[in-house]
Design a protein around this motif. Structure first.
Motif, mmCIF file in Angstrom:
data_model
loop_
_atom_site.group_PDB
_atom_site.id
_atom_site.type_symbol
_atom_site.label_atom_id
_atom_site.label_comp_id
_atom_site.label_asym_id
_atom_site.label_seq_id
_atom_site.Cartn_x
_atom_site.Cartn_y
_atom_site.Cartn_z
ATOM 1 N N VAL A 185 -4.863 -1.139 -5.257
ATOM 2 C CA VAL A 185 -6.136 -1.253 -5.972
ATOM 3 C C VAL A 185 -7.178 -0.366 -5.279
ATOM 4 C CG1 VAL A 185 -7.949 -2.845 -6.688
ATOM 5 C CG2 VAL A 185 -5.572 -3.614 -6.636
ATOM 6 N N LEU A 186 -7.242 -0.488 -3.950
ATOM 7 C CA LEU A 186 -8.184 0.324 -3.179
ATOM 8 C C LEU A 186 -7.386 1.098 -2.123
ATOM 9 C CD1 LEU A 186 -10.724 -2.587 -2.578
ATOM 10 C CD2 LEU A 186 -11.064 -0.702 -4.171
ATOM 11 N N PRO A 187 -7.015 2.337 -2.405
ATOM 12 C CA PRO A 187 -6.196 3.075 -1.444
ATOM 13 C C PRO A 187 -7.022 3.758 -0.353
ATOM 14 C CG PRO A 187 -6.366 4.295 -3.509
ATOM 15 C CD PRO A 187 -7.234 3.073 -3.642
ATOM 16 N N ILE A 188 -6.491 3.737 0.860
ATOM 17 C CA ILE A 188 -7.119 4.487 1.952
ATOM 18 C C ILE A 188 -6.030 5.310 2.615
ATOM 19 C CG2 ILE A 188 -8.112 4.281 4.269
ATOM 20 C CD1 ILE A 188 -9.852 2.096 3.368
ATOM 21 N N GLU A 189 -6.289 6.586 2.773
ATOM 22 C CA GLU A 189 -5.284 7.476 3.363
ATOM 23 C C GLU A 189 -5.806 7.965 4.713
ATOM 24 O OE1 GLU A 189 -2.630 8.994 1.193
ATOM 25 O OE2 GLU A 189 -1.803 9.995 2.973
ATOM 26 N N LEU A 190 -5.053 7.705 5.761
ATOM 27 C CA LEU A 190 -5.496 8.152 7.085
ATOM 28 C C LEU A 190 -4.864 9.496 7.437
ATOM 29 C CD1 LEU A 190 -5.526 4.958 9.285
ATOM 30 C CD2 LEU A 190 -7.339 6.566 8.921
ATOM 31 N N PRO A 191 -5.675 10.504 7.719
ATOM 32 C CA PRO A 191 -5.088 11.811 8.036
ATOM 33 C C PRO A 191 -4.463 11.809 9.428
ATOM 34 C CG PRO A 191 -7.485 11.888 8.219
ATOM 35 C CD PRO A 191 -7.141 10.509 7.762
ATOM 36 N N PRO A 192 -3.380 12.598 9.614
ATOM 37 C CA PRO A 192 -2.803 12.703 10.959
ATOM 38 C C PRO A 192 -3.797 13.347 11.921
ATOM 39 C CG PRO A 192 -1.729 14.239 9.426
ATOM 40 C CD PRO A 192 -2.667 13.404 8.619
ATOM 41 N N LEU A 193 -3.629 13.072 13.213
ATOM 42 C CA LEU A 193 -4.583 13.574 14.194
ATOM 43 C C LEU A 193 -4.633 15.104 14.225
ATOM 44 C CD1 LEU A 193 -6.602 12.816 16.387
ATOM 45 C CD2 LEU A 193 -4.711 12.649 18.008
ATOM 46 N N ARG A 194 -3.490 15.755 13.965
ATOM 47 C CA ARG A 194 -3.475 17.226 14.013
ATOM 48 C C ARG A 194 -4.370 17.847 12.931
ATOM 49 N NH1 ARG A 194 1.152 15.285 12.625
ATOM 50 N NH2 ARG A 194 1.844 15.418 10.474
ATOM 51 N N ASP A 195 -4.730 17.072 11.905
ATOM 52 C CA ASP A 195 -5.620 17.583 10.858
ATOM 53 C C ASP A 195 -7.085 17.267 11.140
ATOM 54 O OD1 ASP A 195 -3.410 18.476 9.594
ATOM 55 O OD2 ASP A 195 -3.395 16.965 8.010
ATOM 56 N N ARG A 196 -7.373 16.672 12.295
ATOM 57 C CA ARG A 196 -8.782 16.416 12.652
ATOM 58 C C ARG A 196 -8.946 16.657 14.153
ATOM 59 N NH1 ARG A 196 -8.349 10.069 13.388
ATOM 60 N NH2 ARG A 196 -6.351 9.734 12.445
ATOM 61 N N LEU A 219 -4.528 -0.754 0.273
ATOM 62 C CA LEU A 219 -3.300 -0.175 0.819
ATOM 63 C C LEU A 219 -3.697 0.965 1.751
ATOM 64 C CD1 LEU A 219 -0.205 -0.088 0.854
ATOM 65 C CD2 LEU A 219 -0.304 1.522 -1.036
ATOM 66 N N ILE A 220 -3.384 0.781 3.031
ATOM 67 C CA ILE A 220 -3.769 1.782 4.025
ATOM 68 C C ILE A 220 -2.528 2.590 4.383
ATOM 69 C CG2 ILE A 220 -4.866 2.131 6.276
ATOM 70 C CD1 ILE A 220 -5.807 -0.902 5.967
ATOM 71 N N ALA A 221 -2.544 3.869 4.054
ATOM 72 C CA ALA A 221 -1.362 4.705 4.298
ATOM 73 C C ALA A 221 -1.657 5.728 5.378
ATOM 74 C CB ALA A 221 -0.965 5.402 3.001
ATOM 75 N N GLY A 222 -0.662 6.058 6.153
ATOM 76 C CA GLY A 222 -0.839 7.084 7.181
ATOM 77 C C GLY A 222 0.337 7.072 8.129
ATOM 78 N N GLU A 223 0.513 8.183 8.833
ATOM 79 C CA GLU A 223 1.606 8.276 9.799
ATOM 80 C C GLU A 223 1.426 7.220 10.892
ATOM 81 O OE1 GLU A 223 1.859 12.189 11.499
ATOM 82 O OE2 GLU A 223 2.016 13.139 9.533
ATOM 83 N N SER A 224 2.504 7.000 11.630
ATOM 84 C CA SER A 224 2.449 6.017 12.716
ATOM 85 C C SER A 224 1.410 6.428 13.765
ATOM 86 C CB SER A 224 3.830 5.938 13.367
ATOM 87 O OG SER A 224 3.783 5.012 14.407
ATOM 88 N N GLY A 225 0.611 5.454 14.184
ATOM 89 C CA GLY A 225 -0.356 5.706 15.251
ATOM 90 C C GLY A 225 -1.664 6.330 14.802
#
Ligand SMILES: Nc1ncnc2c1ncn2[C@@H]1O[C@H](COP(=O)(O)OP(=O)(O)OP(=O)(O)O)[C@@H](O)[C@H]1O
Ligand SMILES: [Mg+2]
Length: 484
Positions: free
Chosen positions: A306-317, A168-174
């Motif tokens: 089962v295997l979560p991946i969280e994508l940080p928003p661009l403003r945090d990197r 499950l890949i979670a993160g803001e749009s884009g």
């Protein structure tokens, strides 16, 4: 064969002008003067991309976008929005528009956006490829970034690629969820098999059900032949379920079964089919809240997560911003066979300060636009500043009527300013920002026309006298600032 583009606008002059520009660039063009006709044309001609006006009587561009995407989620739709309607443009992007162009725009700008749309279509049209001749391996976009977050992400991708568990890949749009999904597939043992993608938010529940699981002939009105669903077509490969939070309770139950047992039935059939499909899912909502509010089944959530991946928003990197910008500028340059444009250090600083509500996709769009619109090899801050606006009731985005070569005649400039109802101003802050944007835009355009006020005023759609008064005011302000 040249790609076919559908141009939709209720004004003939605009249709003709856009069509002529695209034809000169080598596209085949079909046109429609309203939403209904556009849907017919889309069915008949199967265009590679659609470019439509936003404001049209009866069916507007956003409704057309929704209708088109319901039938074909991978069809890129570009909206033409009016000067000053940044909130419309943002709404269009949120509803899945591929991109937007603001009137008045340049032929170059239009052609660039349409080329990108066609390219995107080619990349995402795996299903067509599968149906007409088997699997193909798509070019996997590279994941650019050196921040701690991106390094951790690379590690996670490496770890999950070899497993067959659901991710499950979670993160803001884009933020790059689809790129991550493609990278996982490309590094998995299934890499030589197909990867298919379904956008769960773009289809009604019944259409989605038949898209996922297929249907028998005669299963419902209009089902005139048997159709395999994506689970069947992706057997042995990977299926990406985009925006999984949007699926209905009935489909949640069916999905749970196929995830647990690998089994399902086509709509209208009692024969159980078994498949071996690895599922990757994306969400831009926190599914835990959807579970808490009863909209999403908890058992399905655990099964997906089962295997979560969280994508940080661009403003945090932010340290990735210059790298990403360079990457996008280099990609455009390679596509066009020339040297990459470079960003002035102050332009980089501007990019690093901006909060990027549209994340990496927004940065990519801005880099590509700047790359086309800059007159020299160097991108200056005043070119990009007008585009760096957060949505909401603040300053509107101003179009940039400049391009390389001879003096431009912006498309849509003569159109009545029907979109000129600017968003209401808020009490403080944005008033100054608006004037800065205006000033940057005017100075840039004036510079482009080598100081010619007539041409500048015409390109910006203001009177020469108004331009003169503004310039005088700024000059006086500058003198005051210098003497202070
Ligand atoms: N780390 C990255 N390196 C290079 N390109 C990236 C990166 N992240 C995103 N992109 C580019 O940004 C654009 C948006 O990425 P993507 O479509 O994967 O986002 P998303 O999270 O799926 O967005 P949405 O929620 O709107 O579907 C794509 O063109 C993608 O190639
Ligand atoms: Mg996506």
């Amino acid at each position: 064969m040249s790609s076919k583009i559908l141009v939709v606008d209720d004004k003939q002059i605009m249709r003709d002008s856009v069509a002529a520009t695209l034809q000169r660039a080598g596209f085949a063009v079909v046109t429609a003067s309203d939403g209904k006709a556009a849907l017919k044309q889309a069915g008949k001609h199967r265009p590679a991309a659609v470019i439509t006006d936003l404001r049209m009587p009866e069916m507007d561009g956003l409704s057309l976008l929704t209708e088109l995407r319901a039938v074909d989620p991978s069809l890129p739709v570009v909206l033409m929005t009016a000067y000053g309607t940044v909130s419309d443009a943002v709404a269009a992007m949120q509803q899945g528009a591929f991109d937007f162009v603001q009137k008045p725009f340049e032929g170059d700008q239009l052609v660039m956006v349409v080329r990108r749309a066609v390219q995107h279509r080619e990349l995402t049209n795996e299903n067509e490829a599968l149906r007409t001749g088997g699997a193909r391996t798509d070019a996997v976009p590279s994941l650019v970034g050196k921040s701690t977050e991106m390094r951790r992400l690379a590690q996670q991708i490496h770890q999950v690629a070899n497993s067959s568990g659901t991710v499950l890949i979670a993160g803001e749009s884009g933020t790059g969820k689809e790129v991550v999904a493609r990278t996982i597939h490309a590094h998995s043992p299934r890499r030589d098999n197909v990867m298919l993608c379904v956008n769960c938010a773009a289809l009604s529940s019944s259409l989605l059900e038949s898209e996922l699981f297929g249907h028998e002939r005669g299963a419902f009105t209009g089902a005139d032949q048997l159709r395999k669903g994506r689970f069947e077509l992706a057997d042995g490969g990977t299926l990406l379920l985009d925006e999984i939070s949007e699926i209905s309770p009935t489909l949640q139950a069916k999905l749970l079964r196929v995830l647990q047992e690998g089994q399902f039935e086509r709509v209208g059939s009692s024969t159980t089919l078994s498949v071996d499909v690895r599922v990757l899912a994306t969400t831009n909502r926190d599914l835990r809240f959807s579970v808490a509010s009863g909209q999403f089944r908890q058992d399905l959530y655990y099964r997906l997560n089962v295997l979560p991946i969280e994508l940080p928003p661009l403003r945090d990197r932010t340290e990735d911003i210059p790298l990403l910008a360079e990457h996008f500028l280099a990609t455009v340059a390679m596509r066009e066979g020339r040297e990459p444009r470079r960003l002035e250090p102050q332009a980089v600083a501007l990019l690093k300060e901006y909060p990027w509500p549209g994340n990496v996709r927004e940065l990519q769009n801005i880099c590509e636009r700047a790359s086309v619109l800059t007159r020299s090899g160097l991108i200056k801050p005043d070119l990009i500043q007008p585009w760096l606006q957060t949505p909401g009731p603040s300053a509107p985005t101003t179009p940039v009527p400049v391009s390389q070569g001879h003096a431009p005649t912006p498309i849509g400039h003569a159109a009545p300013p029907h979109g000129q109802e600017l968003p209401p101003r808020v009490a403080e802050g944005p008033v100054r920002a608006l004037e800065e944007v205006e000033r940057a835009q005017i100075m840039y355009t004036l510079n482009y026309f080598s100081g010619n006020r007539q041409k500048t005023a015409k390109a910006l759609g203001i009177g020469v006298r108004t331009l003169g008064l503004k310039l005088k005011k700024w000059k006086e302000q500058q003198l005051i600032a210098q003497s202070a």
